[in-house]
Design a protein around this motif. Structure first.
Motif, PDB file in Angstrom:
ATOM      1  N   GLU A   1     -25.486   1.452  11.286  1.00 20.10           N
ATOM      2  CA  GLU A   1     -24.789   0.720  12.336  1.00 20.10           C
ATOM      3  C   GLU A   1     -24.187  -0.585  11.829  1.00 20.10           C
ATOM      4  O   GLU A   1     -23.502  -1.281  12.576  1.00 20.10           O
ATOM      5  N   ARG A   2     -24.435  -0.927  10.566  1.00 22.56           N
ATOM      6  CA  ARG A   2     -23.972  -2.220  10.031  1.00 22.56           C
ATOM      7  C   ARG A   2     -23.321  -1.998   8.666  1.00 22.56           C
ATOM      8  O   ARG A   2     -23.880  -2.345   7.627  1.00 22.56           O
ATOM      9  N   ALA A   3     -22.139  -1.385   8.704  1.00 21.64           N
ATOM     10  CA  ALA A   3     -21.470  -1.019   7.459  1.00 21.64           C
ATOM     11  C   ALA A   3     -21.189  -2.224   6.571  1.00 21.64           C
ATOM     12  O   ALA A   3     -21.377  -2.170   5.351  1.00 21.64           O
ATOM     13  N   SER A   4     -20.735  -3.326   7.166  1.00 20.53           N
ATOM     14  CA  SER A   4     -20.402  -4.502   6.359  1.00 20.53           C
ATOM     15  C   SER A   4     -21.629  -5.056   5.649  1.00 20.53           C
ATOM     16  O   SER A   4     -21.589  -5.373   4.449  1.00 20.53           O
ATOM     17  N   ALA A   5     -22.735  -5.170   6.380  1.00 20.90           N
ATOM     18  CA  ALA A   5     -23.966  -5.668   5.765  1.00 20.90           C
ATOM     19  C   ALA A   5     -24.468  -4.696   4.708  1.00 20.90           C
ATOM     20  O   ALA A   5     -24.975  -5.105   3.645  1.00 20.90           O
ATOM     21  N   PHE A   6     -24.339  -3.400   4.972  1.00 20.50           N
ATOM     22  CA  PHE A   6     -24.777  -2.395   3.998  1.00 20.50           C
ATOM     23  C   PHE A   6     -23.955  -2.491   2.715  1.00 20.50           C
ATOM     24  O   PHE A   6     -24.488  -2.393   1.606  1.00 20.50           O
TER      25      PHE A   6
ATOM     26  N   PRO B   1      -5.077  -7.093  22.168  1.00 25.73           N
ATOM     27  CA  PRO B   1      -5.490  -7.537  23.507  1.00 25.73           C
ATOM     28  C   PRO B   1      -6.449  -6.592  24.216  1.00 25.73           C
ATOM     29  O   PRO B   1      -7.307  -7.027  24.977  1.00 25.73           O
ATOM     30  N   GLY B   2      -6.321  -5.289  23.962  1.00 28.00           N
ATOM     31  CA  GLY B   2      -7.185  -4.335  24.639  1.00 28.00           C
ATOM     32  C   GLY B   2      -8.642  -4.484  24.289  1.00 28.00           C
ATOM     33  O   GLY B   2      -9.525  -4.039  25.037  1.00 28.00           O
ATOM     34  N   TYR B   3      -8.916  -5.119  23.170  1.00 28.82           N
ATOM     35  CA  TYR B   3     -10.295  -5.298  22.712  1.00 28.82           C
ATOM     36  C   TYR B   3     -11.114  -6.083  23.723  1.00 28.82           C
ATOM     37  O   TYR B   3     -12.294  -5.819  23.931  1.00 28.82           O
ATOM     38  N   GLU B   4     -10.488  -7.041  24.370  1.00 26.27           N
ATOM     39  CA  GLU B   4     -11.190  -7.869  25.342  1.00 26.27           C
ATOM     40  C   GLU B   4     -10.884  -7.467  26.781  1.00 26.27           C
ATOM     41  O   GLU B   4     -11.737  -7.601  27.660  1.00 26.27           O
ATOM     42  N   ARG B   5      -9.683  -6.957  27.047  1.00 24.14           N
ATOM     43  CA  ARG B   5      -9.246  -6.774  28.427  1.00 24.14           C
ATOM     44  C   ARG B   5      -9.136  -5.315  28.848  1.00 24.14           C
ATOM     45  O   ARG B   5      -8.658  -5.002  29.929  1.00 24.14           O
ATOM     46  N   GLY B   6      -9.597  -4.391  28.001  1.00 28.91           N
ATOM     47  CA  GLY B   6      -9.466  -2.978  28.293  1.00 28.91           C
ATOM     48  C   GLY B   6     -10.081  -2.510  29.594  1.00 28.91           C
ATOM     49  O   GLY B   6      -9.442  -1.779  30.362  1.00 28.91           O
ATOM     50  N   PRO B   7     -11.326  -2.904  29.896  1.00 27.39           N
ATOM     51  CA  PRO B   7     -11.945  -2.402  31.139  1.00 27.39           C
ATOM     52  C   PRO B   7     -11.158  -2.719  32.402  1.00 27.39           C
ATOM     53  O   PRO B   7     -11.127  -1.924  33.342  1.00 27.39           O
ATOM     54  N   GLN B   8     -10.492  -3.879  32.424  1.00 28.90           N
ATOM     55  CA  GLN B   8      -9.722  -4.248  33.614  1.00 28.90           C
ATOM     56  C   GLN B   8      -8.485  -3.364  33.785  1.00 28.90           C
ATOM     57  O   GLN B   8      -7.950  -3.254  34.888  1.00 28.90           O
ATOM     58  N   ALA B   9      -8.019  -2.749  32.687  1.00 24.45           N
ATOM     59  CA  ALA B   9      -6.800  -1.942  32.751  1.00 24.45           C
ATOM     60  C   ALA B   9      -7.080  -0.463  32.995  1.00 24.45           C
ATOM     61  O   ALA B   9      -6.148   0.309  33.225  1.00 24.45           O
ATOM     62  N   ALA B  10      -8.338  -0.058  32.941  1.00 20.70           N
ATOM     63  CA  ALA B  10      -8.682   1.356  33.110  1.00 20.70           C
ATOM     64  C   ALA B  10      -8.418   1.824  34.540  1.00 20.70           C
ATOM     65  O   ALA B  10      -8.419   1.028  35.488  1.00 20.70           O
TER      66      ALA B  10
ATOM     67  N   ALA C   1     -13.065  10.754   6.760  1.00 25.33           N
ATOM     68  CA  ALA C   1     -12.460   9.612   7.449  1.00 25.33           C
ATOM     69  C   ALA C   1     -12.801   9.566   8.930  1.00 25.33           C
ATOM     70  O   ALA C   1     -12.746   8.502   9.547  1.00 25.33           O
ATOM     71  N   VAL C   2     -13.174  10.710   9.518  1.00 28.34           N
ATOM     72  CA  VAL C   2     -13.442  10.741  10.963  1.00 28.34           C
ATOM     73  C   VAL C   2     -14.850  11.234  11.285  1.00 28.34           C
ATOM     74  O   VAL C   2     -15.129  11.652  12.404  1.00 28.34           O
ATOM     75  N   GLN C   3     -15.754  11.152  10.320  1.00 24.44           N
ATOM     76  CA  GLN C   3     -17.110  11.639  10.579  1.00 24.44           C
ATOM     77  C   GLN C   3     -17.948  10.686  11.413  1.00 24.44           C
ATOM     78  O   GLN C   3     -18.983  11.078  11.941  1.00 24.44           O
ATOM     79  N   GLU C   4     -17.517   9.459  11.549  1.00 24.32           N
ATOM     80  CA  GLU C   4     -18.283   8.493  12.337  1.00 24.32           C
ATOM     81  C   GLU C   4     -18.187   8.835  13.814  1.00 24.32           C
ATOM     82  O   GLU C   4     -17.111   9.079  14.348  1.00 24.32           O
ATOM     83  N   THR C   5     -19.319   8.885  14.480  1.00 23.70           N
ATOM     84  CA  THR C   5     -19.358   9.172  15.910  1.00 23.70           C
ATOM     85  C   THR C   5     -20.231   8.143  16.617  1.00 23.70           C
ATOM     86  O   THR C   5     -21.080   7.502  16.001  1.00 23.70           O
ATOM     87  N   VAL C   6     -20.010   8.014  17.906  1.00 23.27           N
ATOM     88  CA  VAL C   6     -20.893   7.179  18.711  1.00 23.27           C
ATOM     89  C   VAL C   6     -22.243   7.885  18.802  1.00 23.27           C
ATOM     90  O   VAL C   6     -22.314   9.107  18.924  1.00 23.27           O
ATOM     91  N   THR C   7     -23.328   7.123  18.713  1.00 27.90           N
ATOM     92  CA  THR C   7     -24.669   7.701  18.637  1.00 27.90           C
ATOM     93  C   THR C   7     -24.933   8.670  19.781  1.00 27.90           C
ATOM     94  O   THR C   7     -24.729   8.359  20.947  1.00 27.90           O
TER      95      THR C   7
ATOM     96  N   PHE D   1      -8.049  -1.744  19.009  1.00 23.28           N
ATOM     97  CA  PHE D   1      -7.808  -1.979  20.430  1.00 23.28           C
ATOM     98  C   PHE D   1      -9.072  -1.924  21.278  1.00 23.28           C
ATOM     99  O   PHE D   1      -9.026  -2.207  22.475  1.00 23.28           O
ATOM    100  N   CYS D   2     -10.206  -1.551  20.687  1.00 29.10           N
ATOM    101  CA  CYS D   2     -11.462  -1.535  21.437  1.00 29.10           C
ATOM    102  C   CYS D   2     -12.625  -1.575  20.458  1.00 29.10           C
ATOM    103  O   CYS D   2     -12.449  -1.433  19.243  1.00 29.10           O
ATOM    104  N   GLU D   3     -13.815  -1.757  20.986  1.00 25.18           N
ATOM    105  CA  GLU D   3     -14.997  -1.805  20.150  1.00 25.18           C
ATOM    106  C   GLU D   3     -15.319  -0.419  19.573  1.00 25.18           C
ATOM    107  O   GLU D   3     -15.018   0.607  20.179  1.00 25.18           O
ATOM    108  N   ARG D   4     -15.950  -0.420  18.427  1.00 23.40           N
ATOM    109  CA  ARG D   4     -16.345   0.829  17.773  1.00 23.40           C
ATOM    110  C   ARG D   4     -17.286   1.644  18.654  1.00 23.40           C
ATOM    111  O   ARG D   4     -17.266   2.879  18.644  1.00 23.40           O
ATOM    112  N   SER D   5     -18.122   0.969  19.463  1.00 27.21           N
ATOM    113  CA  SER D   5     -19.069   1.682  20.312  1.00 27.21           C
ATOM    114  C   SER D   5     -18.357   2.502  21.391  1.00 27.21           C
ATOM    115  O   SER D   5     -18.910   3.476  21.903  1.00 27.21           O
TER     116      SER D   5
END
Length: 415
Positions: free
Chosen positions: A72-77, A101-110, A271-277, A397-401
């Motif tokens: 969960e912490r690629a940079s630290a790893f 901008p979507g990173y912070e304001r995305g939920p309001q636009a859904a 390149a696309v093997q990462e998934t949300v837990t 545009f959004c969080e990795r999670s």
């Protein structure tokens, strides 16, 4: 998919292009191929284990909980592994992208939940984040590979005058138009194979694609730029889908560069093997099946006429609640492997569990290269669009999670 050899636009300045960033990622990946080329499931003893025994031993000593934490912490790893491979300390600088901008304001636009019929909550939030990141929307938009038009209706909510959608599945087209009519949205879903050479473009200036897979999003980049669309906004996904043979870069500069990385399908998949837990129950089941597959692999490699990895197809779900022996007999039948009359099933299951533990740790290292590989692909797209005369922004545009596929290319035709 067509590939066009570009003539660089007049006044093109390579010093301000994304090409330099692409070149840095390309060279970094080339210098570390030994870590990400071997597929741990297929290669029990990759060369890097002999070349970096201290790293291999350190990984082997990690507990399952530590593996979970590092994953969960690629940079630290990367900084931790840099104790053994110093050049990996460049990881953060290499993969850094600005937040849109979507990173912070995305939920309001859904879309409101009551309007998001048949739309999973995570997808609803992804569409909102994407939509707000491409505002202002002051023209007609084409939603590429639109499904039921969820993104299209979200874009309308962010100011799009009207949205057309291309979708090949007739049932989804019908559902999309029904939903648009139900909520009074100026959205029209059109049945269209986007890979056709006979595309009939509606009256739009802006093409958008949220997680169109592989050749589908590459087709929008090529066909949309050829059609002269004023703007292209694309969040790519599933780079490995479509195409045959060696992967072909889009941009002229990348194709002409010295010492270019050769990308195979395994690299594209990585390149696309990462998934949300996934939920704990699903993770436990996946771990059990992986041990079974590796146990069968160890068993069949021990046979006189084998010794190599055999890819086993997806198994029927009924085997999930069964026993290791039943899985092995099914796999042997599928691969035409003749098993001995007497098999020590507990022994081979233990071998699979041991290999599964090793694979998990080798994958932890290999997965460090997922984001650089994705950037290698995306930055080539950015350079290609620059070559077609677009000003390009690349960011998250959004969080990795919310989705690991959170990169957005936003390209506006230079005037």
């Amino acid at each position: 998919m067509r590939s066009v050899r570009a003539v660089l636009p007049e006044g093109f300045d390579i010093s301000t292009s994304f090409f330099r960033q692409w070149q840095a990622v390309n060279d970094w990946l080339l210098s570390h191929e030994a870590f990400w080329r071997p597929v741990p499931f297929m290669e029990p003893a990759p060369d890097w284990c002999q070349q970096h025994p201290d790293l291999a031993n350190w990984l082997e000593q990690l507990s399952d909980a530590e593996c979970d934490d590092w994953s969960e912490r690629a940079s630290a790893f990367a900084q931790e592994v840099a104790r053994f491979v110093p050049a990996l300390a460049d990881y953060d600088e290499l993969v850094s992208l600005p937040k849109l901008p979507g990173y912070e304001r995305g939920p309001q636009a859904a879309l409101q939940e009551v309007q998001a019929v048949d739309m999973p909550g995570r997808k609803r939030l992804q569409a909102g984040a994407f939509a707000v990141s491409v505002t202002p929307l002051n023209s007609r938009v084409l939603d590429w590979c639109c499904g039921k038009g969820h993104l299209a209706r979200t874009l309308v909510g962010q100011g799009a005058e009207a949205v057309f959608g291309f979708e090949w599945d007739a049932e989804l087209v019908q559902d999309g138009n029904r939903l648009a009519a139900r909520y009074g949205d100026p959205v029209s879903v059109i049945q269209q194979d986007v890979m056709s050479d006979q595309l009939r473009w509606p009256a739009v200036h802006h093409g958008a694609a949220l997680h169109a897979c592989g050749d589908l999003h590459r087709q929008l980049l090529v066909a949309g730029s050829e059609a002269g669309l004023a703007r292209l906004s694309v969040s790519p996904c599933c780079y490995h889908l479509g195409g045959r043979g060696a992967y072909g870069l889009l941009s002229q500069q990348a194709r002409d560069a010295h010492n270019v990385l050769e990308m195979d399908r395994a690299g594209l998949r990585l390149a696309v093997q990462e998934t949300v837990t996934a939920p704990a129950r699903e993770r436990a089941q996946s771990a059990r099946i992986r041990a079974w597959r590796l146990g069968f692999d160890a068993l069949q490699r021990s046979l006189p006429e084998s010794g190599r990895y055999l890819p086993v197809p997806s198994h029927p779900s009924r085997l999930n609640s069964g026993r290791f022996e039943a899985f092995c007999r099914w796999a042997a039948d599928k691969k035409r492997v003749v098993l001995p009359a007497e098999v020590d099933w507990p022994c081979w299951l233990a071998a699979g569990q041991k290999r599964s533990r090793q694979v998990r740790r080798h994958e932890l290292l290999r997965h460090l290269f997922r984001r650089p590989l994705e950037l290698w692909l995306v930055l080539d797209y950015a350079v290609y669009l620059e070559e077609q005369g677009y000003r390009v922004d690349v960011g998250v545009f959004c969080e990795r999670s919310l989705t690991p596929r959170n990169i957005l290319l936003d390209a506006v035709k230079a005037t």
